[in-house]
Write a protein that holds these residues in place. Structure first.
Motif, PDB file in Angstrom:
ATOM      1  N   TRP A 342       0.845  -1.197   0.000  1.00 39.39           N
ATOM      2  CA  TRP A 342       0.000   0.000   0.000  1.00 39.39           C
ATOM      3  C   TRP A 342       0.874   1.238   0.000  1.00 39.39           C
ATOM      4  O   TRP A 342       2.072   1.190   0.304  1.00 39.39           O
ATOM      5  CB  TRP A 342      -0.947   0.018   1.201  1.00 39.39           C
ATOM      6  N   SER A 343       0.274   2.333  -0.387  1.00 41.15           N
ATOM      7  CA  SER A 343       0.962   3.623  -0.394  1.00 41.15           C
ATOM      8  C   SER A 343      -0.071   4.689  -0.047  1.00 41.15           C
ATOM      9  O   SER A 343      -1.208   4.385   0.319  1.00 41.15           O
ATOM     10  CB  SER A 343       1.592   3.892  -1.768  1.00 41.15           C
ATOM     11  N   GLU A 344       0.313   5.930  -0.186  1.00 39.77           N
ATOM     12  CA  GLU A 344      -0.634   7.011   0.075  1.00 39.77           C
ATOM     13  C   GLU A 344      -1.772   7.042  -0.943  1.00 39.77           C
ATOM     14  O   GLU A 344      -2.846   7.569  -0.676  1.00 39.77           O
ATOM     15  CB  GLU A 344       0.091   8.361   0.062  1.00 39.77           C
ATOM     16  N   ASP A 345      -1.523   6.445  -2.130  1.00 38.51           N
ATOM     17  CA  ASP A 345      -2.494   6.563  -3.217  1.00 38.51           C
ATOM     18  C   ASP A 345      -3.254   5.286  -3.524  1.00 38.51           C
ATOM     19  O   ASP A 345      -4.402   5.345  -3.983  1.00 38.51           O
ATOM     20  CB  ASP A 345      -1.784   7.028  -4.501  1.00 38.51           C
ATOM     21  N   ASP A 346      -2.642   4.127  -3.325  1.00 34.72           N
ATOM     22  CA  ASP A 346      -3.316   2.897  -3.728  1.00 34.72           C
ATOM     23  C   ASP A 346      -3.027   1.760  -2.772  1.00 34.72           C
ATOM     24  O   ASP A 346      -2.177   1.853  -1.879  1.00 34.72           O
ATOM     25  CB  ASP A 346      -2.948   2.506  -5.157  1.00 34.72           C
ATOM     26  N   ALA A 426      -7.651   2.034  -5.764  1.00 31.26           N
ATOM     27  CA  ALA A 426      -7.302   3.365  -5.266  1.00 31.26           C
ATOM     28  C   ALA A 426      -7.571   3.370  -3.767  1.00 31.26           C
ATOM     29  O   ALA A 426      -8.561   2.795  -3.298  1.00 31.26           O
ATOM     30  CB  ALA A 426      -8.135   4.429  -5.962  1.00 31.26           C
ATOM     31  N   ARG A 427      -6.685   3.955  -2.999  1.00 28.32           N
ATOM     32  CA  ARG A 427      -6.811   3.888  -1.541  1.00 28.32           C
ATOM     33  C   ARG A 427      -8.155   4.451  -1.072  1.00 28.32           C
ATOM     34  O   ARG A 427      -8.769   3.918  -0.146  1.00 28.32           O
ATOM     35  CB  ARG A 427      -5.653   4.631  -0.887  1.00 28.32           C
TER      36      ARG A 427
END
Length: 437
Positions: A342-346, A426-427
């Motif tokens: 995971w990341s800030e965006d997805d 998308a997150r």
């Protein structure tokens, strides 16, 4: 949840009202054409015989409407007989008006086309053979084509044979094409219905979990009160009282109920224990049922500085990922790897195995509801591998895409073996409450 071919193939039929309405359209069209040719163009044709044939079709419609309910579903053999009557009625009209030289001869395709969209293939083939036989007879036996007697029209034999051949080709091509399109539409409708059933089942289970947790929370206070009162009564009653044993039993059972509810409330500290969960916990819930089947399942959390996403306990995601993991376990040799990142965006999860991989001939059609490969590989029905149908895979893909996910499928490059399935959201889509999907 398992699905079998017999349970999803449609019972093909047609409503009587449909056949009757279409025949009325044919009756009106045939009557108009005959009257225009006879009275408008003043061509010579056996008008009485033509109108008698059309009247017979109209009387059949009236008899059907009086005898049967219009909403009745016709059995395939009875519907085929009614369509065969339409072919015969049109063939007689063509016999009276020029045979295959009549440009309206292509209307012989109509009953066969309707059969291809509504009846089993066997009935359509028989009806097509009957229509072809009628067309063949009309080449050699027919009344003259209505035309101006002062300028008679003589069509070459080769032209008539070309009309006949074109009609036969149209019967075959259009009939097969219509059947294939209808069959695909039925299969997709059945697969989507199965998807809705799976989603409803998973949502029901999730709701039961939530109700159990809510009940544990709500019943804690009254059970505490019952326990306190039972304890006070036990102290107040003499040991030799006939009610002493009953009061003691009441206190013990109340304490037992509190212990049971305590186990439920330990699953989460929130009022809605099953409502939301971290991504890693969701993956563990997906993977847990598929352990201890002789295949090692490794779960890897890719390190990221971003905070772990907290998503709704969405039944669509749980079932979809569970089916993909189950499919990988079914075809793996010794190991399945689940990589979570995971990341800030997805947010994403990648499922790989060391099995035979996806068959090349079905790679471009993965996710369709019913597909077969030459080797029947990597296609399951909710966890079974004997049927070669991709219904379970279709349901998983459909549910995950409804949750906002994008799926990709590929195989490892040689010399490695196995399949790779990547799912990514998308997150913002993943973290929204489950009820918004």
């Amino acid at each position: 949840m398992q699905f079998h071919e017999d349970s999803v193939q449609p019972w093909r039929s047609v409503r009587l009202d449909t056949l009757v309405r279409l025949r009325w359209v044919a009756v009106i069209g045939q009557t108009t054409a005959v009257l225009v040719v006879y009275a408008g163009l003043e061509f010579d044709l056996p008008i009485s015989a033509c109108l008698a044939v059309i009247t017979l079709a109209a009387w059949l419609n009236i008899a059907l409407r009086v005898r049967f309910r219009m909403t009745q579903q016709m059995e395939s053999d009875r519907a085929a007989w009614l369509l065969a009557f339409d072919v015969a009625e049109l063939a007689i009209l063509l016999f009276l008006t020029g045979g295959m030289q009549n440009p309206f001869s292509f209307l012989l395709i109509s009953p066969v086309l309707l059969s291809a969209t509504a009846l089993p293939p066997r009935m359509t083939v028989l009806l097509g053979v009957f229509a072809a036989a009628c067309a063949t007879v009309l080449i050699f036996y027919h009344f003259p084509l209505p035309w101006d007697p002062d300028d008679p029209l003589v069509l070459p034999a080769f032209y008539t044979m070309g009309m006949w051949l074109a009609l036969l080709l149209a019967l075959g091509f259009i009939g097969v094409h219509a059947w294939q399109l209808t069959e695909e539409s039925h299969k997709l409708a059945d697969a989507l219905a199965a998807t809705e059933l799976v989603l409803a089942h998973e949502q029901h289970l999730s709701q039961l979990d939530g109700l159990a947790a809510a009940a544990a929370h709500e019943l804690g206070t009254p059970l505490s009160t019952i326990t306190v009162i039972a304890t006070e009564l036990e102290r107040a009653i003499q040991a030799d009282s006939p009610l002493a044993d009953d009061v003691k039993l009441l206190r013990e059972q109340a304490q037992r109920c509190r212990a049971i509810l305590g186990k439920l409330t330990e699953l989460s500290s929130s009022i809605e224990p099953f409502d939301r969960m971290p991504f890693s916990a969701l993956i563990e819930e997906v993977v847990a049922p598929h352990r201890n089947f002789g295949v090692t399942i490794g779960v890897t959390l890719s390190p990221y500085e971003a905070a772990e996403p907290i998503g709704g306990r969405n039944p669509a995601i749980l079932y979809g990922l569970g089916n993909l993991v189950e499919n990988a376990v079914d075809f793996a040799g010794r190991r399945v790897d689940v990589v979570v990142d995971w990341s800030e965006d997805d947010v994403g999860v990648t499922i790989t195995d060391d099995g035979p991989g996806f068959a090349p001939e079905i790679m471009d059609r993965l996710g369709e509801p019913y597909i077969r490969s030459a080797r029947d590989r990597r296609l399951n029905i909710g966890g079974t591998t004997g049927g070669g149908l991709g219904l379970g895979f279709f349901i998983a893909k459909t549910l995950l895409e409804r949750s906002g996910a994008v799926l990709t499928f590929e195989n490892h490059f040689a010399p490695r073996r196995g399949a790779i399935v990547a799912v990514r959201w998308a997150r913002a889509d993943f973290e929204q409450p489950a009820g918004n999907f």
